[in-house]
Design an enzyme around this catalytic site. Structure first.
Site, mmCIF file in Angstrom:
data_model
loop_
_atom_site.group_PDB
_atom_site.id
_atom_site.type_symbol
_atom_site.label_atom_id
_atom_site.label_comp_id
_atom_site.label_asym_id
_atom_site.label_seq_id
_atom_site.Cartn_x
_atom_site.Cartn_y
_atom_site.Cartn_z
ATOM 1 N N THR A 40 0.839 -1.192 0.000
ATOM 2 C CA THR A 40 0.000 0.000 0.000
ATOM 3 C C THR A 40 0.876 1.245 0.000
ATOM 4 O O THR A 40 1.952 1.247 0.593
ATOM 5 C CB THR A 40 -0.898 0.008 1.251
ATOM 6 O OG1 THR A 40 -1.757 -1.130 1.209
ATOM 7 C CG2 THR A 40 -1.748 1.269 1.331
ATOM 8 N N ASP A 93 6.321 -4.056 -1.437
ATOM 9 C CA ASP A 93 5.747 -2.922 -0.715
ATOM 10 C C ASP A 93 6.814 -1.865 -0.474
ATOM 11 O O ASP A 93 8.011 -2.149 -0.547
ATOM 12 C CB ASP A 93 5.166 -3.397 0.622
ATOM 13 C CG ASP A 93 4.130 -2.441 1.199
ATOM 14 O OD1 ASP A 93 3.855 -1.396 0.572
ATOM 15 O OD2 ASP A 93 3.590 -2.744 2.278
ATOM 16 N N ALA A 95 8.324 1.536 1.990
ATOM 17 C CA ALA A 95 8.719 1.717 3.391
ATOM 18 C C ALA A 95 8.794 3.205 3.685
ATOM 19 O O ALA A 95 9.068 4.018 2.795
ATOM 20 C CB ALA A 95 10.065 1.051 3.665
ATOM 21 N N ASP A 96 8.551 3.559 4.928
ATOM 22 C CA ASP A 96 8.735 4.939 5.367
ATOM 23 C C ASP A 96 10.180 5.179 5.777
ATOM 24 O O ASP A 96 10.696 6.284 5.625
ATOM 25 C CB ASP A 96 7.781 5.252 6.518
ATOM 26 C CG ASP A 96 6.326 5.132 6.085
ATOM 27 O OD1 ASP A 96 5.946 5.814 5.116
ATOM 28 O OD2 ASP A 96 5.585 4.336 6.690
ATOM 29 N N LYS A 106 7.059 1.060 8.710
ATOM 30 C CA LYS A 106 5.988 1.117 7.728
ATOM 31 C C LYS A 106 4.693 1.483 8.449
ATOM 32 O O LYS A 106 4.595 1.370 9.657
ATOM 33 C CB LYS A 106 5.822 -0.231 7.019
ATOM 34 C CG LYS A 106 7.020 -0.611 6.167
ATOM 35 C CD LYS A 106 6.922 -1.996 5.552
ATOM 36 C CE LYS A 106 5.584 -2.305 4.937
ATOM 37 N NZ LYS A 106 5.173 -1.310 3.921
ATOM 38 N N GLY A 107 3.716 1.929 7.686
ATOM 39 C CA GLY A 107 2.419 2.225 8.279
ATOM 40 C C GLY A 107 1.979 3.663 8.148
ATOM 41 O O GLY A 107 0.965 4.055 8.726
ATOM 42 N N GLY A 109 0.604 4.842 5.735
ATOM 43 C CA GLY A 109 -0.704 4.763 5.093
ATOM 44 C C GLY A 109 -1.734 4.001 5.906
ATOM 45 O O GLY A 109 -2.832 3.719 5.407
ATOM 46 N N GLU A 115 -0.279 -5.406 6.034
ATOM 47 C CA GLU A 115 1.034 -5.508 5.403
ATOM 48 C C GLU A 115 1.907 -6.527 6.131
ATOM 49 O O GLU A 115 2.573 -7.354 5.500
ATOM 50 C CB GLU A 115 1.716 -4.133 5.405
ATOM 51 C CG GLU A 115 1.063 -3.129 4.474
ATOM 52 C CD GLU A 115 1.609 -1.726 4.614
ATOM 53 O OE1 GLU A 115 1.318 -0.908 3.731
ATOM 54 O OE2 GLU A 115 2.315 -1.442 5.603
#
EC number: 5.3.1.6
Length: 231
Positions: A40, A93, A95-96, A106-107, A109, A115
């Protein structure tokens, strides 16, 4: 750990173009006839666009969010429920943040729980990100924690004890019906220990630390091209 470059020439690329480059580069890991785990976010969205060019060659995808599911379906890609799938070859996916040990935050979003579940099933985790996401120490990006709504304040107090400054992400409800606390001010020197500690707090669904299950391959978009890092 192995690193190699695929150069893109002299063209100066925007951040979104770097995300697009790594999204399309991830196609090399997609095997015909397989079901693909899909993440995502803005970088994963570019991978979904790329995957649309292979829709006739794959069985379909498992999606980590309602938003990705809708995008996959709009491109004619069949979306499986994870309960219908025994295993996944790859999960792709963004990554932040990602460190040198292939551990991630991550997260951003708010899809971190799904995920993490899909990543745990996949044989190989392909992280796609632009170079701004590479860090030495995780924690500058606020650490997302998905929390059962009634436990929000209780969990926040425990996160303060762990050295963080939790902030309620106003107006956000996850696809699972939960809320997000973003934890600021963390310098995460031991990501595995921190992941385990936060996950042990009653009321936490999961934390956006992907340390126990990090990436196997990272495709990093840089001004010099796509850098491939293999764990």
């Amino acid at each position: 750990m192995r690193v190699k470059f695929h150069t893109t020439g002299e063209t100066i690329m925007t951040q979104d173009e770097l995300k697009k480059a790594v999204g399309w580069a991830a196609l090399q890991y997609v095997q015909p006839g397989t079901i693909v785990g899909v993440g995502t976010g803005s970088t994963a969205a570019h991978f979904i666009d790329a995957l649309g060019t292979m829709k006739g060659q794959i069985e379909g995808a498992v999606s980590s969010s309602d938003a990705s599911t809708e995008k996959l379906k709009s491109l004619g890609i069949h979306v499986f429920d994870l309960n219908e799938v025994d295993s996944l070859g790859i999960y792709v996916d963004g990554a932040d943040e990602i460190n040198g040990h292939m551990q991630m935050i991550k997260g951003g979003g708010a899809a971190l729980t799904r995920e993490k579940i899909i990543a745990s099933v996949a044989e190989k985790f392909i992280c796609i990100a632009d170079a701004s996401k590479q860090v030495d120490i995780l924690g500058k990006f606020p650490l997302p924690v998905e929390v059962i709504p009634m436990a929000r304040s209780a969990v926040a107090r425990q996160l303060v004890k762990l050295g963080g400054r939790p902030e309620y992400r106003q107006g956000v409800v996850t696809d699972n019906g939960n809320v997000i606390l973003d934890v600021h001010g963390m310098e995460i020197l031991d990501p595995i220990a921190m992941e385990n500690a936060i996950n042990a707090i009653p009321g936490v669904v999961t934390v956006g630390l992907f340390a126990n299950r990090g990436a196997d391959v990272a495709l990093i978009g840089t001004p010099d091209g796509v850098k491939t890092i293999v764990k």
